[in-house]
Design a protein around this motif. Structure first.
Motif, short mmCIF file in Angstrom:
data_model
loop_
_atom_site.label_atom_id
_atom_site.label_comp_id
_atom_site.label_asym_id
_atom_site.label_seq_id
_atom_site.Cartn_x
_atom_site.Cartn_y
_atom_site.Cartn_z
N ILE A 1 0.35 -0.90 -0.24
CA ILE A 1 -0.13 0.10 0.09
C ILE A 1 0.75 1.14 -0.26
CG2 ILE A 1 -1.93 1.42 1.66
CD1 ILE A 1 -2.73 -0.93 2.46
N VAL A 2 1.65 0.95 0.74
CA VAL A 2 2.65 2.42 0.96
C VAL A 2 3.40 2.26 -0.62
CG1 VAL A 2 4.94 3.66 1.96
CG2 VAL A 2 3.13 2.11 3.01
N ASP A 3 3.96 1.49 -0.63
CA ASP A 3 4.34 1.55 -2.60
C ASP A 3 3.60 2.71 -3.84
OD1 ASP A 3 6.66 0.57 -1.45
OD2 ASP A 3 6.53 -1.75 -2.76
N GLU A 4 2.65 1.48 -3.53
CA GLU A 4 1.16 2.73 -4.48
C GLU A 4 0.83 3.78 -4.13
OE1 GLU A 4 -2.61 0.45 -5.62
OE2 GLU A 4 -0.52 -1.33 -6.36
N ILE A 5 0.94 3.93 -3.21
CA ILE A 5 -0.32 5.32 -2.59
C ILE A 5 0.73 6.69 -2.79
CG2 ILE A 5 -1.85 4.67 -1.84
CD1 ILE A 5 -0.76 5.83 0.80
N SER A 6 2.27 5.79 -2.66
CA SER A 6 3.13 7.54 -2.32
C SER A 6 3.72 7.37 -4.46
CB SER A 6 4.50 6.51 -2.59
OG SER A 6 5.16 5.45 -3.15
N GLU A 7 3.07 7.23 -5.20
CA GLU A 7 3.20 8.15 -6.91
C GLU A 7 1.98 7.57 -6.66
OE1 GLU A 7 5.82 8.35 -7.72
OE2 GLU A 7 7.20 8.13 -6.56
N PRO A 8 0.89 8.87 -6.30
CA PRO A 8 -0.86 9.05 -6.42
C PRO A 8 -1.03 9.16 -8.41
CG PRO A 8 1.07 11.41 -6.00
CD PRO A 8 1.12 10.15 -5.69
N PHE A 9 -0.08 9.62 -8.59
CA PHE A 9 -0.10 10.06 -10.63
C PHE A 9 -0.14 9.10 -11.52
CE2 PHE A 9 1.40 14.21 -9.15
CZ PHE A 9 0.12 14.67 -8.69
N GLY A 10 -0.12 7.18 -10.87
CA GLY A 10 -0.13 6.23 -11.46
C GLY A 10 -1.39 5.73 -12.62
N THR A 11 -1.03 4.63 -13.07
CA THR A 11 -2.79 4.09 -13.16
C THR A 11 -2.66 2.99 -12.47
OG1 THR A 11 -0.95 2.87 -14.66
CG2 THR A 11 -2.27 4.32 -15.61
N ALA A 12 -1.91 2.70 -11.35
CA ALA A 12 -2.20 1.11 -10.43
C ALA A 12 -4.10 1.40 -9.54
CB ALA A 12 -1.44 1.68 -9.46
N GLU A 13 -4.24 0.40 -9.31
CA GLU A 13 -5.58 0.48 -8.54
C GLU A 13 -6.16 1.30 -7.45
OE1 GLU A 13 -6.57 -3.38 -7.09
OE2 GLU A 13 -6.49 -4.73 -8.65
N ASN A 14 -5.23 1.27 -6.53
CA ASN A 14 -5.60 2.90 -5.79
C ASN A 14 -4.05 4.33 -6.04
OD1 ASN A 14 -6.17 1.17 -3.21
ND2 ASN A 14 -4.73 -0.03 -3.77
N ASP A 15 -4.46 4.66 -7.18
CA ASP A 15 -4.01 5.83 -7.57
C ASP A 15 -5.14 6.73 -7.84
OD1 ASP A 15 -1.28 5.41 -7.37
OD2 ASP A 15 -0.94 4.47 -9.06
N LEU A 16 -4.51 7.87 -8.11
CA LEU A 16 -5.88 8.98 -8.38
C LEU A 16 -6.29 8.59 -9.86
CD1 LEU A 16 -4.08 12.17 -7.05
CD2 LEU A 16 -6.38 10.05 -6.05
N ALA A 17 -8.11 9.18 -9.68
CA ALA A 17 -8.69 9.06 -11.06
C ALA A 17 -8.72 10.45 -12.08
CB ALA A 17 -9.95 8.51 -10.88
N LEU A 18 -7.10 10.23 -12.68
CA LEU A 18 -6.71 11.43 -13.08
C LEU A 18 -7.32 11.53 -14.43
CD1 LEU A 18 -2.78 11.84 -13.12
CD2 LEU A 18 -4.57 12.73 -11.06
N THR A 19 -7.78 10.36 -14.96
CA THR A 19 -8.60 10.32 -16.46
C THR A 19 -10.33 10.71 -15.96
OG1 THR A 19 -7.35 8.58 -17.11
CG2 THR A 19 -9.20 8.73 -18.70
N ALA A 20 -11.04 9.85 -15.03
CA ALA A 20 -12.02 10.55 -14.85
C ALA A 20 -12.17 11.97 -14.66
CB ALA A 20 -12.36 9.68 -13.86
N MET A 21 -11.32 12.48 -13.76
CA MET A 21 -10.89 13.79 -13.59
C MET A 21 -10.93 14.39 -14.41
SD MET A 21 -10.10 14.47 -9.55
CE MET A 21 -8.53 12.78 -9.83
N SER A 22 -10.19 14.42 -15.51
CA SER A 22 -9.44 15.54 -16.58
C SER A 22 -11.09 14.76 -17.74
CB SER A 22 -8.48 14.44 -17.97
OG SER A 22 -7.48 14.83 -16.94
#
Length: 305
Positions: free
Chosen positions: A254-275
């Motif tokens: 979890i730490v590995d994944e959310i530390s890079e919030p702009f990626g495309t992993a399951e727990n990253d931010l939904a940038l495509t949806a926001m765009s």
């Protein structure tokens, strides 16, 4: 980002978000190792390794504190990324309000500026994900500015500069006054600050040494744990060790994944949806009819990208 109903019973067995697909191999290895330790320690070795649960209790507390620090540092990055993109949605919307309601702006310039705002949002997303923005530039940006955007190594910054240039031309030609120019310029400055904040998050990750120490400590602790439990809980040792190992290893993932919030992993931010939200809303405000995007915000069940 995983968005799904939180059924209390389903949370006990659901696989999505559990990281089990990444961890089943080390967990299987840990279970087999624990079985071997339990068997040899109790039936073959004459000398028992003098480790007990008290030692591992102290080590577990220290490890939990270290995990908590790393998780806080990672979530701060995720939280700030979410705040910056929330602010971006507001700033682009506020800028579009002004451009579409000021009475003396020519319709052609109005449409160009709204298109460039949408282009900026998509370009920033692609920049943060290290992707090419060419498709969205050709789909959204006004044709007169596509060459400059495609030629720039930072098309998001170029889109903001083009907006500032158009704003200055509106002031020069007398379509807006100095107060309106300053108001629009203030929004453009805020958007530039948001871009800089996102770049700071993306370009300055958590120091690598933290991840090295966290992973080494977690795996070292888990593979030493059977020696401390086997004399007290016997045959249950492999099951308890595997459960404890899953807890610590999953926290590390979890730490590995959310530390890079702009990626495309399951727990990253939904940038495509926001765009796409920005595109839909601003197109409505500006009266634009843009070609549909080939991207899909929903990549899988309950996952919004």
């Amino acid at each position: 980002m995983i968005i799904r109903p939180q059924n209390r019973l389903a949370l006990l067995y659901v696989m999505q978000g559990s990281f089990f697909h990444r961890l089943w191999k080390p967990l299987l290895l840990l279970f087999v190792f624990s079985v071997a330790v339990s068997y040899y320690q109790r039936h073959i070795l004459e000398y028992q390794i003098p480790l007990n649960a008290t030692v591992f209790t102290l080590l577990g507390i220290a490890l939990a504190i270290f995990h908590g620090f790393c998780n806080t540092a990672a979530y701060d990055r995720f939280w700030e990324g979410r705040k910056q993109w929330g602010a971006l949605i507001w700033q682009t919307r506020a800028l579009a309000y002004k451009i579409t309601t000021l009475p003396h702006i020519p319709d052609s310039v109005r449409r160009d500026m709204v298109s460039l705002i949408i282009t900026f949002t998509h370009c920033l997303r692609h920049q943060l994900r290290a992707e090419s923005a060419e498709a969205d530039i050709l789909r959204i940006a006004p044709q007169a500015y596509q060459a400059e955007l495609l030629a720039s190594p930072y098309p998001a910054m170029m889109a903001n500069q083009l907006l500032a240039r158009l704003n200055a031309e509106l002031l020069r030609d007398g379509h807006i006054g100095s107060i309106e120019w300053q108001s629009i310029d203030g929004n453009l400055e805020e958007i530039a600050l948001i871009q800089a904040a996102c770049e700071r998050i993306s370009n300055t990750p958590i120091p690598f040494a933290y991840f090295v120490m966290m992973h080494r400590t977690v795996y070292g602790y888990c593979f030493m744990l059977p020696f401390g439990l086997v004399n007290s809980i016997g045959w249950v040792t492999p099951f308890m060790v595997t459960f404890v190992g899953y807890t610590f290893m999953a926290l590390s993932e979890i730490v590995d994944e959310i530390s890079e919030p702009f990626g495309t992993a399951e727990n990253d931010l939904a940038l495509t949806a926001m765009s796409q939200t920005v595109e839909t809303q601003l197109s409505l405000l500006g009266g634009l009819e843009l070609p549909p995007s080939e991207e899909r915000a929903k990549r899988d069940t309950y996952i919004v990208q």
